[in-house]
Structure formats: C-alpha cells, structure tokens
Design a protein around this motif. Structure first.
Motif, PDB file in Angstrom:
ATOM      1  N   ASN A  97       0.834  -1.199   0.000  1.00 18.66           N
ATOM      2  CA  ASN A  97       0.000   0.000   0.000  1.00 18.66           C
ATOM      3  C   ASN A  97       0.874   1.256   0.000  1.00 18.66           C
ATOM      4  N   ARG A 103       2.938   5.113  -7.496  1.00 11.94           N
ATOM      5  CA  ARG A 103       2.774   6.178  -8.488  1.00 11.94           C
ATOM      6  C   ARG A 103       4.086   6.491  -9.200  1.00 11.94           C
ATOM      7  N   ARG A 125      -5.260  -1.325  -4.324  1.00  8.51           N
ATOM      8  CA  ARG A 125      -6.132  -1.533  -5.491  1.00  8.51           C
ATOM      9  C   ARG A 125      -7.411  -0.707  -5.434  1.00  8.51           C
ATOM     10  N   LEU A 126      -7.571   0.047  -4.347  1.00 10.45           N
ATOM     11  CA  LEU A 126      -8.701   0.971  -4.239  1.00 10.45           C
ATOM     12  C   LEU A 126      -8.260   2.423  -4.375  1.00 10.45           C
ATOM     13  N   ARG A 127      -6.969   2.652  -4.523  1.00 11.61           N
ATOM     14  CA  ARG A 127      -6.453   4.020  -4.569  1.00 11.61           C
ATOM     15  C   ARG A 127      -6.282   4.461  -6.030  1.00 11.61           C
ATOM     16  N   PRO A 128      -6.875   5.585  -6.393  1.00 11.81           N
ATOM     17  CA  PRO A 128      -6.924   5.973  -7.813  1.00 11.81           C
ATOM     18  C   PRO A 128      -5.572   6.307  -8.411  1.00 11.81           C
ATOM     19  N   ILE A 129      -5.391   5.877  -9.665  1.00 13.58           N
ATOM     20  CA  ILE A 129      -4.187   6.196 -10.414  1.00 13.58           C
ATOM     21  C   ILE A 129      -4.534   6.562 -11.855  1.00 13.58           C
ATOM     22  N   CYS A 145      -5.078   0.105 -17.498  1.00  9.01           N
ATOM     23  CA  CYS A 145      -5.520   0.149 -16.103  1.00  9.01           C
ATOM     24  C   CYS A 145      -7.048   0.078 -16.089  1.00  9.01           C
ATOM     25  N   THR A 147      -9.463  -0.625 -14.030  1.00  4.76           N
ATOM     26  CA  THR A 147     -10.295  -0.159 -12.919  1.00  4.76           C
ATOM     27  C   THR A 147     -10.025   1.292 -12.523  1.00  4.76           C
ATOM     28  N   CYS A 149      -7.494   2.022 -10.877  1.00  2.39           N
ATOM     29  CA  CYS A 149      -6.623   1.791  -9.721  1.00  2.39           C
ATOM     30  C   CYS A 149      -5.671   0.656 -10.096  1.00  2.39           C
ATOM     31  N   VAL A 325      -8.518   9.511  -0.116  1.00  2.00           N
ATOM     32  CA  VAL A 325      -7.877   8.514  -0.990  1.00  2.00           C
ATOM     33  C   VAL A 325      -6.454   8.217  -0.530  1.00  2.00           C
TER      34      VAL A 325
END
Length: 422
Positions: A97, A103, A125-129, A145, A147, A149, A325
């Motif tokens: 995490n 990033r 996998r829930l954190r936006p990228i 990508c 999703t 994320c 986030v």
C-alpha cells in the motif's frame, strides 16, 4: 524493544511532562524519491539519513527486480548502483500500500524496454491512479488500467517520449512528481503542465524538483503549473535525506499535550517538507485556530485533529478532500475514532472534518479501542490521545512500520507505559 508487537497496545497516561531527545526517522517522501532517482542514474549513489520502513523496503525490492543493485551498509543508508536504466523484471512489481512507490514507478517503468505490471495490496487496489495513466497515454505510452486503480500494465519502449503532457493533480501531487522524475529519460524535452489550479500538497513537488536537480536534472518552472524538463538523464551522487516532518508532528504533539520538551536535533524551520507547517499550529494548542486549512500539510491532519479534541474551541479542517484517498479514508477514520472516545467529537461535513473540542475531555472520555484501518497515521496520531486520556487502546500497532518502525520504542523511551493487550 517492543518486538514482536502485540495485537493491541494500551497507552497509560504519564501524568507528567515528557522530556527527552528523539531523532525522527528519515523522510519517507524524500527516501523514495532518492531511491528512484539513484536507480535512474548511471553509477553509484550513496543515500544517507534514509528511512528503513515497509514503504521504502518495497521500493528498494522493486528496483532490485529491475536490475538495480541496492545495498544497505547500515540502518540509515542505501548504496545504489545502476546503469542508468531500469530493466524488465521477471514478474509483477508488488508495492503493498505504498502510494509513493506505486505512483512513481508507474511512470518510471515506461522507460523499460518491455511490459511491466505495477500492483499492490487490496488497499492499494482501491487508490486511484487513473489521471496518471491518462497522462502517460498522452505521451504515447501503452498503459492499461481497467479499474482506474492498480494493477497497471505498462508496455515500455525504452524512452519516456517527448512533447507536452497534461495532468490533473487534484487527487495527488504524486502524479506530477511521477511524471517529472521520469521526464529526463525522454528522447526530447518534456513539458509537464497542470490542467487546473488544484494540486494536492504542492510542497511535495518542490521536494521532487530539489531531488531531481541534485541528481543532475535540468528543470525550468515556466509558471505556477508548468515545468520544462530536458532529456539529460541522471548522474549518480551522494545525497543526504532530512528527517521526516510528518513523524516530527507526533513529537511536537507530545510536547503540546504533556507540556514537555522534545529535542528533535533539528529546528522546525529547517525542514523543507510541507508538513513542517503544522508546528506553528501545534504551538498554539490549546488555542488552535477555529479553521485549519490542511491542504498543504495533509499527513499532519490526523495529528492536529487529535489535539483539536482537547482544544479550547471547535476546529474545522478544510481543504482535506484528498485524505479520502490515502491508505484509508482518513476523514471518515478520524471522525469514527474520535467518536469512539466521545460521541459527537468528530463530524464529517462534506469533505470537511469538524472536531467539537472539549478542554475537559480527559474527565469525560471513556476507554476506547481505536481501529487503525491498517493506516500508520491513524495509529500514531491516536496514540497521542492516550497521553491524556485513560483507556486508549491502539489495535494493530504494527502498522506503524510503514513509515516509523521505532514509534512505540520512542514512546517507551520517553517513559510512556505501553500495556500489551489482546
């Protein structure tokens, strides 16, 4: 030493000023920047004052997967030897995490000749990228990508390209830093530009630029939201990493809550990290301002919120939408855990956090088992509450290993009694 850590720790209020000398660990933010830049530089770089924690360990492991030699001669140093390019790893890069590592490497691996998968744990996998992936695609980089994320699959061609790339940095300044650090490996000059005025914690971009220049990059700031980066590559160098300002906020909080004095060995105005601005706010406790803008000191907000619970007046935290986030939704997490201590103490109002404040909180609060949500900053900030309030128990105390592995030893060293519980 409190090792191994138990499932939970109860803090016993010391009922006296805490006095001592504590050296904060090295900056996580600067350590992960320096590790990456050293890996992109041709030669051997020596990084001193570095943080050895879960996040930096994951970054170092990923770099080793890509052919970089990362040695650890002592507890606060890395020696990094590279050919100036990252090589295709044999498998996915797993970054837990660690937001900075994820990033930064998502952009950097675009310079690899071949496919690279950048992945993390369930929380990552829930954190936006998505904004970063969109920016990479605009440079002609094949980035997938589904999703928005992690995981992200990058099909690199050995160069970061050239031209102009625009980025929406409203969610995170790390997107900007990722592009900037990879840009010197383009085959031509690259202009990095913000699409709007909003940027999370702009001070961290300044940290990035300073580190890039130390490793030989040529970056010109054209205006408040535009940078021109020349395709110079990087040169190996020796680099000193300053102590972590986010960690320092807990030490300043200890001083404020107990009326003590902690010698950090570094003055607050000597930090270049934006979270150091929290010291001026903490120094006003128990008369902190009614409105605190946390936009440029985001990691300090949980610390400030715990102090605000005992402030002489309520505090509204604004400019903190990005906290939703982080490792967890920190606005919700802080509100939830304040309310375990005393119902109504924390309230979410849109993306603001309102702390009701009660200078007599120690007499009114009740024992509380603090859920940490696998988030190191929730654990460390709410431990401060236990310096004044009886019965504060921190669940999953080991999560502090993400950025401050010695945190509980530090408290014990100052004379705070920590009771292992289940």
């Amino acid at each position: 030493m409190l090792s191994p850590l138990p499932p939970a720790l109860t803090i016993v209020p010391p009922n006296r000023p805490l006095v001592g000398r504590v050296s904060p660990p090295g900056s996580k933010s600067i350590t992960n920047r320096a590790l990456l830049l050293a890996a992109l530089a041709d030669g051997t770089s020596r990084l001193t004052g570095a943080l050895k924690s879960k996040d930096t360990t994951l970054m170092a492991a990923a770099l080793r997967q890509m052919g970089v030699t990362v040695d650890e001669p002592d507890a606060t140093s890395f020696t990094v030897t590279s050919i100036g390019r990252l090589q295709q790893p044999s498998g996915p890069l797993f970054l837990g995490n660690a937001g900075t590592a994820t990033r930064f490497l998502t952009a950097a691996v675009a310079t690899v000749d071949g496919a690279v998968i950048v992945d993390g744990d369930e929380e990552m996998r829930l954190r936006p990228i998505g904004p970063l992936v969109t920016a990479l695609r605009s440079l002609g980089i094949d980035a997938i990508c589904p999703t928005g994320c992690p995981p992200v699959t990058i099909h690199g061609n050995g160069s970061f390209g050239s031209g102009r790339v625009e980025i929406d940095a409203g969610l995170s300044s790390q997107y900007v830093s990722a592009l900037l650090m990879a840009a010197p490996l383009g085959h031509g000059a690259i202009t990095v530009a913000l699409t709007g005025k909003d940027i999370g914690a702009r001070g961290y971009v300044d940290l990035t630029l300073a580190a890039m220049r130390a490793f030989g990059a040529e970056v010109e700031q054209l205006d408040a939201g535009t940078w021109l980066v020349q395709p110079t590559g990087y040169s190996a160098t020796d680099f000193r990493i300053e102590p972590d300002a986010s960690a320092a906020t807990y030490l300043w909080g200890i001083e404020a809550l107990t009326g003590g004095r902690i010698d950090l060995g570094v003055a607050a105005d000597a930090f270049t990290q934006p979270d150091a601005a929290a010291q001026a706010v903490i120094a006003q406790f128990p008369n902190m301002p009614a409105i605190i803008d946390g936009s440029q000191m985001q990691d300090a907000v949980p610390t400030l919120a715990v102090l605000a619970a005992s402030n002489n007046r309520p505090v509204r935290f604004v400019g903190i939408a990005n906290l939703r986030v982080k490792e967890t939704d920190r606005i919700r997490a802080v509100a939830n855990e304040l309310n375990r201590i005393l119902p109504g103490l924390g309230t979410e109002e849109g993306d603001d956090l309102v702390v009701a404040a009660d200078p007599n909180l120690a007499a009114r609060s009740r024992p509380a088992r603090i859920e940490t949500y696998h988030d190191h900053r929730i654990a460390m900030s709410f431990a401060l509450a236990g310096l004044k309030l009886s019965g504060i128990t921190i669940l999953d105390p080991a999560c502090t290993g993400k950025t401050y592995p010695e945190y509980w030893d530090m408290l014990a060293g100052l004379g705070v009694e920590l009771q292992p519980t289940t």
